[in-house]
Design a protein around this motif. Sequence first.
Motif, short mmCIF file in Angstrom:
data_model
loop_
_atom_site.label_atom_id
_atom_site.label_comp_id
_atom_site.label_asym_id
_atom_site.label_seq_id
_atom_site.Cartn_x
_atom_site.Cartn_y
_atom_site.Cartn_z
N ARG A 1 -60.33 -12.61 -61.66
CA ARG A 1 -59.49 -13.80 -61.49
C ARG A 1 -60.38 -15.02 -61.25
O ARG A 1 -61.36 -14.94 -60.50
CB ARG A 1 -58.55 -13.63 -60.29
N ALA B 1 -54.23 -20.29 -62.87
CA ALA B 1 -55.45 -20.85 -63.44
C ALA B 1 -56.01 -21.97 -62.58
O ALA B 1 -57.23 -22.07 -62.38
CB ALA B 1 -55.18 -21.37 -64.85
N ARG C 1 -59.88 -13.02 -67.89
CA ARG C 1 -58.58 -12.62 -67.33
C ARG C 1 -58.19 -11.21 -67.75
O ARG C 1 -57.45 -10.53 -67.03
CB ARG C 1 -57.50 -13.62 -67.71
N ASP D 1 -52.67 -15.23 -59.29
CA ASP D 1 -53.54 -15.30 -60.47
C ASP D 1 -53.24 -16.55 -61.30
O ASP D 1 -53.17 -16.50 -62.53
CB ASP D 1 -53.40 -14.05 -61.33
N ARG E 1 -61.71 -18.46 -66.79
CA ARG E 1 -60.50 -17.66 -66.59
C ARG E 1 -60.03 -17.05 -67.90
O ARG E 1 -59.63 -15.89 -67.96
CB ARG E 1 -59.39 -18.50 -65.98
#
Length: 272
Positions: free
Chosen positions: A176, A223, A171, A221, A167
Amino acid sequence: MNSTALVTGASSGLGAEFAAQLAARGHDVILTARSEDKLAALAERLVAEHGIRAHVLTQDLTEPDAARRIADQLAERGLSVELLVNNAGFGTCGRFEDIAPDRDHDQLMVNVVALVDLTHALLPRMLERGTGAVVNVASTAGFQPSPYFAVYSASKTFVLNFGLALRQEYRSRGIRVLTLCPGPVDTPFFDAIGTRKAAVNGSMSTPESVVRAALRALDRDRAYVTPGLGNAASAHLLPRRPRKLVTAIAERVTRKVLTPGAASSQPLQRAA
């Protein structure tokens, strides 16, 4: 044009639920597992209920070239994947010396190797398009060492750290990456592992609620997500140092799985 999601371990449990909820959102789906009959029945139902396209790819993820075979089938059918759900997995529990070595080897092939290989296979096309998403299914077991689940918990620790690292890498490039860390979920996972006592906290979430939380987290979005207040508390509020003490505490919780017949499991391609 609908975006397409590939779900591994889609024949039952969380995988089937991911496929159902994604289809309800309008995604076309590619269903992957070992059981062609179950996948075909699910695909037929999702097409009838949601008017999407559903494709079946039968593949045993314990095979070393499983990801390549899936990628080859996708290319042959002209299929592109915008969302990869690395859900497939299974667990073993019991004393390490009592677990068949080939079972733990297969567990790592499914839980770790196939997950990484599929991500390698599908992520480059997402980067070319500048958009895409990966959902990796880990577990609350990945937050600490778990005696009597030694290989399973270690594999889920890998999945958690792998997902968080990816990620951070991607990102800013339109990709994503979400890591899902559920506690025990009421699925066939526990039939395969050999004992319901493997749900060491005694309570289970439903597949519907876990997948709903995962897709909501993906929309935002995030983590990673640990569905359920109790699961989130155990993952985030318990101290993680010193590791020796954490492991000793975990052993007192997990030793309940040491019952006859609970030392190994048959593979089932889903993850908890």
